[in-house]
Design an enzyme around this catalytic site. Structure first.
Site, PDB file in Angstrom:
ATOM      1  N   LYS A  45     -32.311  56.427 -55.044  1.00  0.00           N
ATOM      2  CA  LYS A  45     -32.738  57.757 -54.585  1.00  0.00           C
ATOM      3  C   LYS A  45     -34.107  57.656 -53.918  1.00  0.00           C
ATOM      4  O   LYS A  45     -34.743  56.600 -53.966  1.00  0.00           O
ATOM      5  CB  LYS A  45     -32.730  58.762 -55.742  1.00  0.00           C
TER       6      LYS A  45
ATOM      7  N   TYR B 200     -65.609  62.120 -43.326  1.00  0.00           N
ATOM      8  CA  TYR B 200     -65.878  63.494 -43.767  1.00  0.00           C
ATOM      9  C   TYR B 200     -66.886  63.525 -44.908  1.00  0.00           C
ATOM     10  O   TYR B 200     -66.787  62.739 -45.861  1.00  0.00           O
ATOM     11  CB  TYR B 200     -64.576  64.151 -44.257  1.00  0.00           C
TER      12      TYR B 200
ATOM     13  N   ARG C 276     -34.556  67.694 -69.482  1.00  0.00           N
ATOM     14  CA  ARG C 276     -34.349  67.985 -68.062  1.00  0.00           C
ATOM     15  C   ARG C 276     -32.859  68.272 -67.907  1.00  0.00           C
ATOM     16  O   ARG C 276     -32.338  69.149 -68.567  1.00  0.00           O
ATOM     17  CB  ARG C 276     -34.843  66.766 -67.260  1.00  0.00           C
TER      18      ARG C 276
ATOM     19  N   MET D 255     -56.613  62.555 -42.459  1.00  0.00           N
ATOM     20  CA  MET D 255     -55.184  62.839 -42.328  1.00  0.00           C
ATOM     21  C   MET D 255     -54.404  61.672 -41.718  1.00  0.00           C
ATOM     22  O   MET D 255     -53.339  61.299 -42.191  1.00  0.00           O
ATOM     23  CB  MET D 255     -54.987  64.106 -41.488  1.00  0.00           C
TER      24      MET D 255
HETATM   25  C1  LIG Z   1     -31.472  59.615 -64.217  1.00  0.00           C
HETATM   26  C2  LIG Z   1     -32.260  58.430 -63.775  1.00  0.00           C
HETATM   27  N1  LIG Z   1     -31.801  57.203 -64.076  1.00  0.00           N
HETATM   28  C3  LIG Z   1     -32.482  56.083 -63.724  1.00  0.00           C
HETATM   29  C4  LIG Z   1     -33.673  56.160 -63.026  1.00  0.00           C
HETATM   30  C5  LIG Z   1     -34.414  54.902 -62.667  1.00  0.00           C
HETATM   31  O1  LIG Z   1     -35.660  54.856 -63.342  1.00  0.00           O
HETATM   32  P1  LIG Z   1     -36.595  53.579 -63.213  1.00  0.00           P
HETATM   33  O2  LIG Z   1     -37.084  53.543 -61.810  1.00  0.00           O
HETATM   34  O3  LIG Z   1     -37.708  53.831 -64.178  1.00  0.00           O
HETATM   35  O4  LIG Z   1     -35.770  52.397 -63.549  1.00  0.00           O
HETATM   36  C6  LIG Z   1     -34.183  57.422 -62.696  1.00  0.00           C
HETATM   37  C7  LIG Z   1     -35.439  57.507 -61.965  1.00  0.00           C
HETATM   38  O5  LIG Z   1     -36.155  58.434 -61.874  1.00  0.00           O
HETATM   39  C8  LIG Z   1     -33.447  58.590 -63.086  1.00  0.00           C
HETATM   40  O6  LIG Z   1     -33.899  59.817 -62.785  1.00  0.00           O
END
Ligand SMILES: Cc1ncc(COP(=O)(O)O)c(C=O)c1O
Length: 370
Positions: free
Chosen positions: A35, A261, A133, A309
């Site tokens: 992700k 700055y 969560r 920036m």
């Molecule tokens: C549901 C879930 N699983 C796994 C991971 C992977 O975590 P990590 O990068 O600490 O291994 C994340 C990361 O945020 C997550 O949200």
């Protein structure tokens, strides 16, 4: 010339993926967490290379990310950890995603969308064992799972949870969460219509608790080379991403010359100041003002003055050699010296995750073949 870029070392990427795979037994799948643009590494090229290494499970946060992964990994199972919901139904079906159900209402919406299409969607169910969560609460999980399992249009194939904290040699919620999850695995396994694929561990749990591997583990940060650097750990990975940019101009200045700055830096002697193309709009954290380090022609130089920036300024010293167009390493290594995201994170009072995922997604990701 103006914009910074990323270089990803393909050989180290392969080695990290193999380190993760080889640490696991035959019965456990590595589910690569890609992700947030593969933690800044470029979602499509990272996932493609990992798929070429034999990886067949990925996890993303959003449906649009799953579409990208599907385009480079035609056979993989792609879990969507956020809520791939009823409005995503077209892409869920087209890209053959496996949504993770975050609560009962999500299950109902997805079920209705699937029934309207006359299909069954494979899903995993998330249980909240203490993260607070996503997920059905562990103490209501048996009843809620039974409700979900009765919904038409859904095929519950897996069960997962996420740890709030896993520590080595310090108390953390992890063990209690695992106890809750194992009990549920047992109880839900009895009422489920099929054998559930169970997964819980992200990087730290995977590194420190072999017994928690189950059917899959979901490593993220360790894949990208952070957190698994010690020789006595279960496996070792190394950083694969370097962030680079260019010198825009070099200026000779006298002593007592204010830079940036609010003049937070004033030269102590006559020196040369280089202005470099990267600023907080590119993801270069403002807390690196008067703290960061860059590498230029093999030498390290301090970031002086405030990060602005689009530009930062570095003090080259009176003898410092540089000219416009020179490459500068913001994050990475130069010879024996290095400044990786964990060190940058310390300087910027944050975590390597934030450093990596803050780098401007528009910066070109160049995969160095190896
Ligand atoms: C549901 C879930 N699983 C796994 C991971 C992977 O975590 P990590 O990068 O600490 O291994 C994340 C990361 O945020 C997550 O949200």
């Amino acid at each position: 010339m103006n914009r910074s870029w990323i270089e990803v070392d393909g050989r180290v990427l392969d080695a990290n993926v193999q380190a993760v795979r080889q640490a696991l037994g035959e019965a456990t799948q590595p589910i690569l967490v890609v992700k947030a643009n593969a933690y800044g590494h470029g979602l499509a090229p990272f996932s493609q290379r990992a798929a070429q290494q034999g990886i067949s499970w990925f996890a993303v946060a959003y449906a649009d990310e799953a579409v990208v992964v599907r385009s480079v990994a035609p056979e993989a199972t792609i879990l969507v950890l956020g809520a791939a919901d009823h409005e995503d139904i077209d892409s869920i079906l087209d890209a053959r995603m496996t949504p993770v159900l975050i609560d009962l209402a999500h299950g109902h919406r997805l079920s209705a969308a699937a029934v309207r299409r006359g299909v069954r969607i494979p899903v995993h169910v998330k249980v909240d064992t203490g993260m607070g969560r996503f997920g059905i609460p562990w103490d209501q999980a048996v009843a809620q799972f039974a409700d979900l399992d009765r919904l038409p249009g859904l095929d519950i194939q897996g069960l997962c949870t996420h740890f709030a904290s896993v520590e080595l040699g310090r108390p953390s919620l992890g063990p209690q969460q695992m106890e809750r999850f194992m009990e549920l695995r047992e109880r839900l396994g009895k009422i489920s219509r099929q054998k559930l694929f169970c997964h819980a561990s992200s990087s730290r749990a995977f590194l420190f608790n072999r017994g928690w591997d189950l059917d899959g583990v979901r490593p993220g940060i360790v894949l990208y080379g952070y957190g698994a650097s010690q020789p006595d750990f279960r496996f070792i990975t190394r950083p694969i991403l370097q962030w680079k940019t260019r010198v825009m101009m070099v200026k000779d200045v006298p002593a007592n010359f204010p830079v940036g700055y609010y003049s937070s830096y004033t030269t102590k002697r006559a020196t040369r100041i280089a202005t470099i193309s990267a600023g907080y709009a590119d993801g270069y954290h403002r807390l690196l003002s008067n703290r960061g380090v860059v590498f230029l022609r093999g030498k390290s130089y301090p970031v002086v003055g405030r990060v602005s920036m689009n530009w930062i300024t570095v003090d080259l010293g009176p003898e410092g050699e540089a000219e416009p167009g020179d490459a500068v390493t913001l994050l990475g290594a130069a010879g024996e010296q290095s400044f990786w995201a964990d060190e940058m994170a310390k300087q910027a009072r944050t975590i390597p995750y934030e450093i990596l995922t803050s780098i401007d997604p528009r910066a070109e990701r160049i995969y160095l073949k190896g």
